[in-house]
Scaffold this motif. Structure first.
Motif, PDB file in Angstrom:
ATOM      1  N   CYS A  95       0.636  -1.142   0.038  1.00  0.00           N
ATOM      2  CA  CYS A  95      -0.411  -0.288   0.158  1.00  0.00           C
ATOM      3  C   CYS A  95       1.149   1.144  -0.106  1.00  0.00           C
ATOM      4  O   CYS A  95       0.567   2.168  -0.951  1.00  0.00           O
ATOM      5  CB  CYS A  95      -1.145   0.384   1.128  1.00  0.00           C
ATOM      6  SG  CYS A  95      -2.040   1.672   1.555  1.00  0.00           S
ATOM      7  N   ARG A 134       3.898  -2.564  -7.626  1.00  0.00           N
ATOM      8  CA  ARG A 134       3.903  -0.477  -6.892  1.00  0.00           C
ATOM      9  C   ARG A 134       4.804  -0.490  -5.855  1.00  0.00           C
ATOM     10  O   ARG A 134       5.096  -0.668  -5.211  1.00  0.00           O
ATOM     11  CB  ARG A 134       3.079  -1.465  -5.537  1.00  0.00           C
ATOM     12  CG  ARG A 134       0.832  -1.470  -6.387  1.00  0.00           C
ATOM     13  CD  ARG A 134      -0.173  -1.237  -5.624  1.00  0.00           C
ATOM     14  NE  ARG A 134       0.186  -0.253  -4.058  1.00  0.00           N
ATOM     15  CZ  ARG A 134      -1.199   0.414  -4.396  1.00  0.00           C
ATOM     16  NH1 ARG A 134      -2.520   0.321  -4.940  1.00  0.00           N
ATOM     17  NH2 ARG A 134      -0.781   0.828  -2.736  1.00  0.00           N
ATOM     18  N   LYS A 141       0.865   8.746  -0.374  1.00  0.00           N
ATOM     19  CA  LYS A 141      -0.848   8.478  -0.163  1.00  0.00           C
ATOM     20  C   LYS A 141      -1.474   9.636   0.526  1.00  0.00           C
ATOM     21  O   LYS A 141      -1.234  10.626   0.810  1.00  0.00           O
ATOM     22  CB  LYS A 141      -0.583   7.839   1.178  1.00  0.00           C
ATOM     23  CG  LYS A 141       0.465   6.267   1.195  1.00  0.00           C
ATOM     24  CD  LYS A 141       0.368   5.114   0.456  1.00  0.00           C
ATOM     25  CE  LYS A 141      -1.305   4.801   0.525  1.00  0.00           C
ATOM     26  NZ  LYS A 141      -1.378   3.802  -1.092  1.00  0.00           N
ATOM     27  N   HIS A 382      -9.231  -2.569  -2.120  1.00  0.00           N
ATOM     28  CA  HIS A 382     -10.096  -0.815  -1.747  1.00  0.00           C
ATOM     29  C   HIS A 382     -11.586  -0.703  -0.458  1.00  0.00           C
ATOM     30  O   HIS A 382     -11.950   0.108  -0.193  1.00  0.00           O
ATOM     31  CB  HIS A 382      -9.340   0.313  -2.157  1.00  0.00           C
ATOM     32  CG  HIS A 382      -7.915   0.332  -2.206  1.00  0.00           C
ATOM     33  ND1 HIS A 382      -6.931  -0.304  -2.422  1.00  0.00           N
ATOM     34  CD2 HIS A 382      -6.926   1.135  -1.187  1.00  0.00           C
ATOM     35  CE1 HIS A 382      -5.634  -0.287  -2.522  1.00  0.00           C
ATOM     36  NE2 HIS A 382      -5.744   0.922  -0.836  1.00  0.00           N
ATOM     37  N   ARG A 396      -8.958  -7.078   6.216  1.00  0.00           N
ATOM     38  CA  ARG A 396      -9.700  -7.030   4.766  1.00  0.00           C
ATOM     39  C   ARG A 396      -9.130  -8.426   4.919  1.00  0.00           C
ATOM     40  O   ARG A 396      -9.049 -10.172   5.306  1.00  0.00           O
ATOM     41  CB  ARG A 396      -9.226  -6.256   3.614  1.00  0.00           C
ATOM     42  CG  ARG A 396      -8.799  -5.309   3.232  1.00  0.00           C
ATOM     43  CD  ARG A 396      -7.765  -4.831   2.593  1.00  0.00           C
ATOM     44  NE  ARG A 396      -7.656  -3.119   1.949  1.00  0.00           N
ATOM     45  CZ  ARG A 396      -7.112  -2.778   1.429  1.00  0.00           C
ATOM     46  NH1 ARG A 396      -6.222  -3.179   1.313  1.00  0.00           N
ATOM     47  NH2 ARG A 396      -6.711  -1.539   1.086  1.00  0.00           N
ATOM     48  N   GLU A 425      -2.670  -5.335  -3.022  1.00  0.00           N
ATOM     49  CA  GLU A 425      -2.100  -4.937  -1.650  1.00  0.00           C
ATOM     50  C   GLU A 425      -1.180  -6.435  -1.328  1.00  0.00           C
ATOM     51  O   GLU A 425      -2.046  -6.991  -0.886  1.00  0.00           O
ATOM     52  CB  GLU A 425      -2.639  -3.759  -0.919  1.00  0.00           C
ATOM     53  CG  GLU A 425      -2.999  -2.386  -2.000  1.00  0.00           C
ATOM     54  CD  GLU A 425      -3.101  -1.372  -0.637  1.00  0.00           C
ATOM     55  OE1 GLU A 425      -3.074  -0.418  -1.044  1.00  0.00           O
ATOM     56  OE2 GLU A 425      -3.556  -1.442   0.152  1.00  0.00           O
ATOM     57  N   ASP A 455      -2.724   0.460   4.821  1.00  0.00           N
ATOM     58  CA  ASP A 455      -3.482  -0.900   4.287  1.00  0.00           C
ATOM     59  C   ASP A 455      -2.569  -1.779   4.183  1.00  0.00           C
ATOM     60  O   ASP A 455      -1.829  -1.918   4.293  1.00  0.00           O
ATOM     61  CB  ASP A 455      -4.323  -0.721   2.575  1.00  0.00           C
ATOM     62  CG  ASP A 455      -5.142   1.055   2.920  1.00  0.00           C
ATOM     63  OD1 ASP A 455      -5.439   1.565   4.034  1.00  0.00           O
ATOM     64  OD2 ASP A 455      -5.253   1.117   2.092  1.00  0.00           O
TER      65      ASP A 455
HETATM   66 CO    CO Z   1      -3.739   1.278   0.086  1.00  0.00          CO
END
Ligand code: CO
Ligand code: PEP
Length: 476
Positions: A95, A134, A141, A382, A396, A425, A455
């Motif tokens: 993230c 990523r 962020k 997300h 999550r 992520e 995250d």
């Molecule tokens: Co994120």
């Protein structure tokens, strides 16, 4: 890295200038690298020391670019093939990258899990997979509130290591332009290591014997699922052995994979300072990364981010969440891709598992009706973040993540569009940030190894298991 097959691999001897607007077929007439500064931003970053900001930007402008325009063109071509259903994109990573985590073992582990997931997917989907990390710049962020308060003390929120520092004191939280230079330097070091790993082969990763599949034995999996994973890995191992038997050169080919970088282009000071023209090509290039994206909170049509990204030749990702209006999405495509170039726009939908049917489907229909070209990908992370436990820790659920992808596939099937990628992520480490899957991470485990400053990410096992399940669903 990255693409060895670029036709023009000559270095981009930059002609960095942020002055007069230019007028060529790729540059809108009112655009220049700083034209975004006249527009409102959904996530403004204000540096109190203007002179220090100028010094940092001057430094950034003189540094060489991190990627080349030839690599960016190659990615655009691959994305255009993915739009047509001939490839699939796997995008993933932290993230928020942190400067402290710029360490060889962490970077190698991230590369390894992405590579392994991609092999599982190539095998399942029977299609080439475009690998996009990523990484090497995912340092800025967006935040839901500009202010964080603790015990009555209010300070600016942490906006990632490119902007300020996570410690809760005034000095750390004040946006510091020197971090733009530090972020650039860490991105360069990360990229250098990744390029060397890939150039050096990284071949051992292709041998499932070296994969950490031990988890299959102790994971909490239904016997039928366990048997299916086992069958898939055996088949994969067989295919790799076959490649090996063909001789050194094919193994060499297989081990030299292409990789591309991406990050959220949140901090437009950083992006615009590295925006260049290059010899013998028209237009401007954002050479901090191959695939920048615009976040859900900064995609306003009249905002700074759309203004900046409509002027660069990179492909651009745009996150599209449940509040997006179908007509607005089409207008946004007209703004950032007026001539409907193939491979230019990646729409990354992130609705939440329960919102796919009511929110995504009308957007798919509106874009399909407009006849415009986009690559659709699904970020199942997300829209599925929940706070649990007495401390409200962010997590999550593995099942929600999978279920958003499945619902998105169904929506694409109904409309007749193609889901051409996924965006996760994840990390190669054994963290306990997301719940579920065969990993057995439960709510009670979350605090054991929760390392993300932002995250929650899938850990190694969860990510690999997700790749297996995805391959199964997408090969249907
Ligand atoms: Co994120
Ligand atoms: C992210 O990708 O980390 C992010 C903040 O996503 P979104 O813009 O979709 O909320």
């Amino acid at each position: 890295m990255f693409p060895r097959t670029t036709t023009n691999n000559s270095p981009d001897l930059d002609q960095n200038s942020t002055e007069a607007p230019t007028d060529d077929m790729h540059t809108p007439s009112t655009w220049h690298p700083l034209s975004w500064t006249d527009r409102p931003s959904g996530q403004p970053i204000t540096y109190p020391d203007g002179a220090a900001l100028s010094r940092s930007l001057d430094k950034l402008k003189t540094f060489p670019p991190l990627v080349t325009s030839g690599e960016v063109e190659r990615l655009t071509t691959l994305l255009s093939e993915a739009q047509d259903g001939r490839r699939f994109m796997l995008q993933g990573g932290d993230c928020a990258e942190t400067l402290d985590d710029c360490r060889s073992e962490i970077i190698a582990a991230k590369l390894k899990i992405l590579l392994q997931m991609s092999l599982v997917m190539v095998h399942g989907l029977k299609k080439p997979v475009i690998r996009v990390g990523r990484f090497a710049g995912q340092y800025a962020k967006p935040r839901s509130s500009p202010i964080e308060s603790r015990d009555g003390v209010e300070l600016p929120s942490y906006y990632g290591d490119l902007v300020n520092r996570v410690e809760f004191d005034e000095e750390a939280r004040t946006p510091n332009p020197h971090l733009l230079v530090r972020g650039y330097q860490h991105a360069a070091v990360t990229l250098n290591f990744i390029r060397s790993l890939l150039d050096g082969g990284f071949a051992d990763l292709h041998h499932p014997d070296n994969w950490d599949l031990g988890f299959l034995n102790h994971a909490r999996l239904r016997p039928s699922l366990r048997a299916e994973y086992k069958r898939m890995t055996d088949q994969l191992a067989e295919a790799l052995r076959f490649m090996e038997a063909l001789g050194d050169s094919s193994l060499d080919e297989l081990s030299r994979v292409e990789f591309f970088t991406s990050h959220e282009g949140l901090n437009l000071w950083y992006e615009s300072a590295q925006t260049r023209q290059v010899p013998r090509k028209s237009g401007w290039w954002d050479l901090t990364t191959h695939l920048p994206w615009i976040g859900e909170r900064t995609r306003a049509l009249d905002g700074a981010h759309i203004e900046y990204f409509r002027g660069v030749r990179n492909p651009v990702g745009v996150k599209v969440g449940p509040s997006a209006d179908p007509d607005e999405v089409v207008k946004m495509l007209e703004l950032i891709n007026p001539t409907d170039q193939p491979g230019k726009v990646v729409l990354i939908h992130r609705m939440g598992a329960n919102r796919v049917e009511d929110r995504l489907q009308p957007i798919l229909e509106a874009v399909a009706d407009s006849g415009r070209k986009v690559l659709w990908t699904c970020d199942p992370m997300h829209g599925n973040t929940v706070a649990v436990g007495a401390n409200g820790i962010k997590t999550r659920r593995f099942d929600d993540i999978l279920s958003e992808i499945e619902a998105a596939c169904d929506a694409h099937d109904r409309v007749g569009t193609y889901l051409g990628g996924v965006h996760f992520e994840l990390t190669g480490e054994d963290v306990t940030e997301c719940i579920g899957g065969g990993s057995g991470v439960t709510e009670d485990d979350l605090e054991r190894n929760y390392a993300s400053p932002c995250d929650p990410r899938l850990n190694y096992q969860q990510a690999l298991e997700m790749a297996f399940l995805l391959s199964r669903r997408l090969s249907n």
